[in-house]
Scaffold this active site. Structure first.
Site, PDB file in Angstrom:
ATOM      1  N   LYS A 244       0.844  -1.202   0.000  1.00 41.25           N
ATOM      2  CA  LYS A 244       0.000   0.000   0.000  1.00 41.25           C
ATOM      3  C   LYS A 244       0.879   1.253   0.000  1.00 41.25           C
ATOM      4  CE  LYS A 244      -3.868  -2.475   1.989  1.00 41.25           C
ATOM      5  NZ  LYS A 244      -4.750  -2.832   3.103  1.00 41.25           N
TER       6      LYS A 244
ATOM      7  N   GLN B 247      -4.967  -1.492   9.261  1.00 37.55           N
ATOM      8  CA  GLN B 247      -4.874  -2.817   8.657  1.00 37.55           C
ATOM      9  C   GLN B 247      -5.507  -3.873   9.563  1.00 37.55           C
ATOM     10  OE1 GLN B 247      -3.792  -3.400   5.568  1.00 37.55           O
ATOM     11  NE2 GLN B 247      -3.965  -5.611   5.689  1.00 37.55           N
TER      12      GLN B 247
ATOM     13  N   ASP C   6     -11.248   2.654   3.291  1.00 35.54           N
ATOM     14  CA  ASP C   6     -11.555   1.222   3.146  1.00 35.54           C
ATOM     15  C   ASP C   6     -13.045   0.992   2.877  1.00 35.54           C
ATOM     16  OD1 ASP C   6      -9.482  -0.693   3.344  1.00 35.54           O
ATOM     17  OD2 ASP C   6      -9.206  -0.256   5.482  1.00 35.54           O
TER      18      ASP C   6
HETATM   19  N1  GUN Z   1      -6.855  -6.807   5.646  1.00 35.16           N
HETATM   20  C1  GUN Z   1      -7.034  -7.547   4.512  1.00 35.16           C
HETATM   21  N2  GUN Z   1      -7.576  -6.781   3.537  1.00 35.16           N
HETATM   22  C2  GUN Z   1      -7.740  -5.540   4.065  1.00 35.16           C
HETATM   23  C3  GUN Z   1      -8.234  -4.312   3.539  1.00 35.16           C
HETATM   24  O1  GUN Z   1      -8.674  -4.202   2.386  1.00 35.16           O
HETATM   25  N3  GUN Z   1      -8.220  -3.260   4.394  1.00 35.16           N
HETATM   26  C4  GUN Z   1      -7.779  -3.346   5.677  1.00 35.16           C
HETATM   27  N4  GUN Z   1      -7.811  -2.256   6.441  1.00 35.16           N
HETATM   28  N5  GUN Z   1      -7.308  -4.474   6.184  1.00 35.16           N
HETATM   29  C5  GUN Z   1      -7.287  -5.561   5.374  1.00 35.16           C
END
Ligand code: GUN
Length: 285
Positions: free
Chosen positions: A49, A93, A116
């Site tokens: 990311k 996350q 998100d």
């Molecule tokens: N953990 C796995 N996929 C995601 C996601 O798309 N966003 C977040 N915040 N955590 C994750």
């Protein structure tokens, strides 16, 4: 022989569009990325990311906290980021360590910074057709379909899986695109027969290679959200690719299908906002 939907290529296209928009519009975007604990998979996702942010000209502000962080400490950080005008997106996350209530943390993030799309306000907005942040993986699947020339309106779409992050928002997005939508799950009776009705079959069931040709109508478009590491070290999806590919008209591979779209749509959300700003030049979802 199905056409392969190339998620790597389409995700690169979207990130490139984000990069060009940031440059052209001289946007100053910053994403706060919060990682709690030392889950190796989460560390890899967060690293990717941050790389995508660098590529797009988005500032990433990293907060890496120990697994011993309390819920209160994390909520304090979220509150601080909510009030920080230099931050326009907050990503915590998941999963979080088990002593922290994930739901509470998601609700603490300002809906206006919830890139998100997990906050109940944004989920509610999606369900009543108002602008709002949309969960990145299902938003990415809409882009895969549209950019591969798949007509959605009027089609029969079956979504297997009803998670808050993928299945439910996926069904709502397909409905918004005027598909006729069925959601299936572990209690669905005669799953193969229901799936065989689908013009577009979206599989997010979480079981390696479960969906074979007996679930797929000739000429269907098949989207595989699953990703699993097999005993031989190779990755596979929820779809048995070798069985389904000869029957489908288009299919996403694993890896290189849905996976790369999640980060591309995160960049989309950070750069373009939640769709409420009429001055933004390009709103794709
Ligand atoms: N953990 C796995 N996929 C995601 C996601 O798309 N966003 C977040 N915040 N955590 C994750």
């Amino acid at each position: 022989m199905a056409d392969i939907i190339d998620g790597k290529m389409i995700s690169n296209q979207i990130k490139e569009e984000c990069r060009e928009t940031v440059e052209k519009e001289k946007l100053e975007r910053a994403l706060a990325v919060v990682l709690v604990g030392d889950d190796p998979a989460s560390a890899v996702y967060v690293g990717n990311k941050k790389k995508a942010c660098d590529f797009c000209g988005v500032k990433s502000v990293s907060h890496e906290l120990p697994a011993s962080t309390t819920e209160e400490e994390l909520l304090e950080l979220v509150d601080k980021l909510n009030r920080d005008d230099s931050i326009n997106g907050i990503l915590v996350q998941l999963p979080l360590p088990s002593h922290i209530d994930e739901d509470k943390v998601i609700r603490a993030i300002s809906p206006d910074k919830d890139v998100d799309g997990f906050h109940p306000e944004n989920v509610g907005r999606l369900s009543i057709g108002q602008p709002g942040y949309v969960s990145c993986t299902p938003a990415g699947i809409i882009q895969l379909l549209k950019r591969s020339g798949v007509e959605i309106a009027g089609k029969s779409c079956v979504v297997i899986g009803r998670s808050n992050i993928v299945g439910k928002p996926m069904a709502l997005l397909m409905l918004r695109e005027n598909a006729t939508v069925t959601i299936c799950h572990s209690k669905t009776r005669d799953l193969p027969a229901v799936c065989k009705q689908a013009d577009i079959l979206i599989v997010a069931i979480g079981r390696p290679k479960m969906i074979d040709a007996s679930y797929v109508k000739e000429g269907a478009v098949v989207i595989d959200v699953g990703i699993h590491r097999q005993e031989n070290g190779k990755l596979c999806g929820d779809v048995d690719f070798d069985s389904v590919e000869p029957v489908a008209s288009k299919i996403t591979p694993v890896p290189g299908g849905v996976g790369p779209m999640t980060i591309a749509m995160l960049m989309h959300n950070v750069v373009y906002g939640n769709g409420a700003d009429a001055d933004m030049p390009w709103i794709a979802i």
